[in-house]
Design an enzyme around this catalytic site. Structure first.
Site, PDB file in Angstrom:
ATOM      1  CB  CYS A   2       7.211  23.868  15.191  1.00  0.00           C
ATOM      2  SG  CYS A   2       6.088  23.062  14.017  1.00  0.00           S
ATOM      3  CD  GLU A 106      11.664  24.775  11.934  1.00  0.00           C
ATOM      4  OE1 GLU A 106      11.825  25.982  11.604  1.00  0.00           O
ATOM      5  OE2 GLU A 106      11.111  24.435  12.991  1.00  0.00           O
TER       6      GLU A 106
END
Length: 234
Positions: A2, A106
């Site tokens: 992340c 992402e």
């Protein structure tokens, strides 16, 4: 992993959701939060049943570090190995926190390029990443608090884009996760699992999110991939 996320809620809504004491730091909605920046973190008071909000630098610097060079490399901690890693072992046992968010990003590789995607819980509701924190004293003798986001294997929603995802905690696990008296790593590690894919959604967003300087609602606005392709070849 992340490496970028969103917290678009106002300060008061963050306080209400996490049931914290009044928050002294200033905070405005953010749409493109990046590593090494100051981010909101929820911790439990060590001696009282009170949750506290404060800002910490995203990128953990272990208390025993000689310098701050490790921060950019420690924005994430793998949940499977955190209990054995020197940098994360003590924080997992003694210094756990919640990191408020309402989306994360992402990137999916497509040939030589990468397409960003935004991931949300339900319709973009607020949630918490499982976090670890530590305190480090710099050469001037000032304490700097830093944090890291734990990651795990992907669920059905995230796996098509990336092979890791941040640990999102269920609200009913917050108390135990934050409890400073809970030092059994095996118990808290039970929370470090992929979030239920049925409660998540994802959609492609524009390349605006690629640049840290861009921090507005356009970063998380859905885009049509066919339109993007047409723009590239028109």
């Amino acid at each position: 992993m992340c490496g970028r996320y969103r917290l678009s809620r106002r300060k008061q809504l963050v306080e209400e959701y996490f049931e914290t004491a009044p928050w002294d730091d200033d905070w405005s909605p953010r749409y493109n939060i990046a590593p090494t920046q100051q981010i909101p973190v929820v911790r439990q008071h060590p001696k009282e049943p009170i949750r506290q909000l404060s800002l910490m630098k995203w990128g953990l610097i272990p208390a025993w570090s000689k310098d701050s060079s490790s921060a950019a490399k420690m924005i994430n901690a793998r949940s499977e190995t955190a209990g054995a890693k020197p940098a994360f072992r003590d924080p997992l046992k003694y210094r756990r926190c919640l990191i408020p968010a309402d989306a994360f990003y992402e990137w999916k590789r497509n040939g030589t390029s990468k397409q960003p995607y935004c991931f949300e819980v339900n319709d973009g509701e607020i949630f918490a990443f499982a976090g670890l924190w530590d305190g480090w004293k710099n050469t001037e003798g000032r304490w700097i608090k830093t944090c890291s986001i734990l990651t795990t294997t992907p669920n059905a929603v995230t796996s098509s884009v990336h092979d890791r995802m941040p640990v999102i905690l269920h609200q009913d696990s917050y108390d135990l996760w934050l409890d400073p008296g809970m030092t059994d790593v095996q118990v808290v590690s039970e929370f470090l699992k992929p979030y239920d894919a049925r409660s998540m959604r994802s959609y492609p967003v524009s390349g605006r999110v690629n640049h840290v300087a861009n921090d507005d609602e356009e970063c998380c606005r859905p885009v049509d991939l066919a339109d993007l392709q047409n723009q590239l070849f028109s």
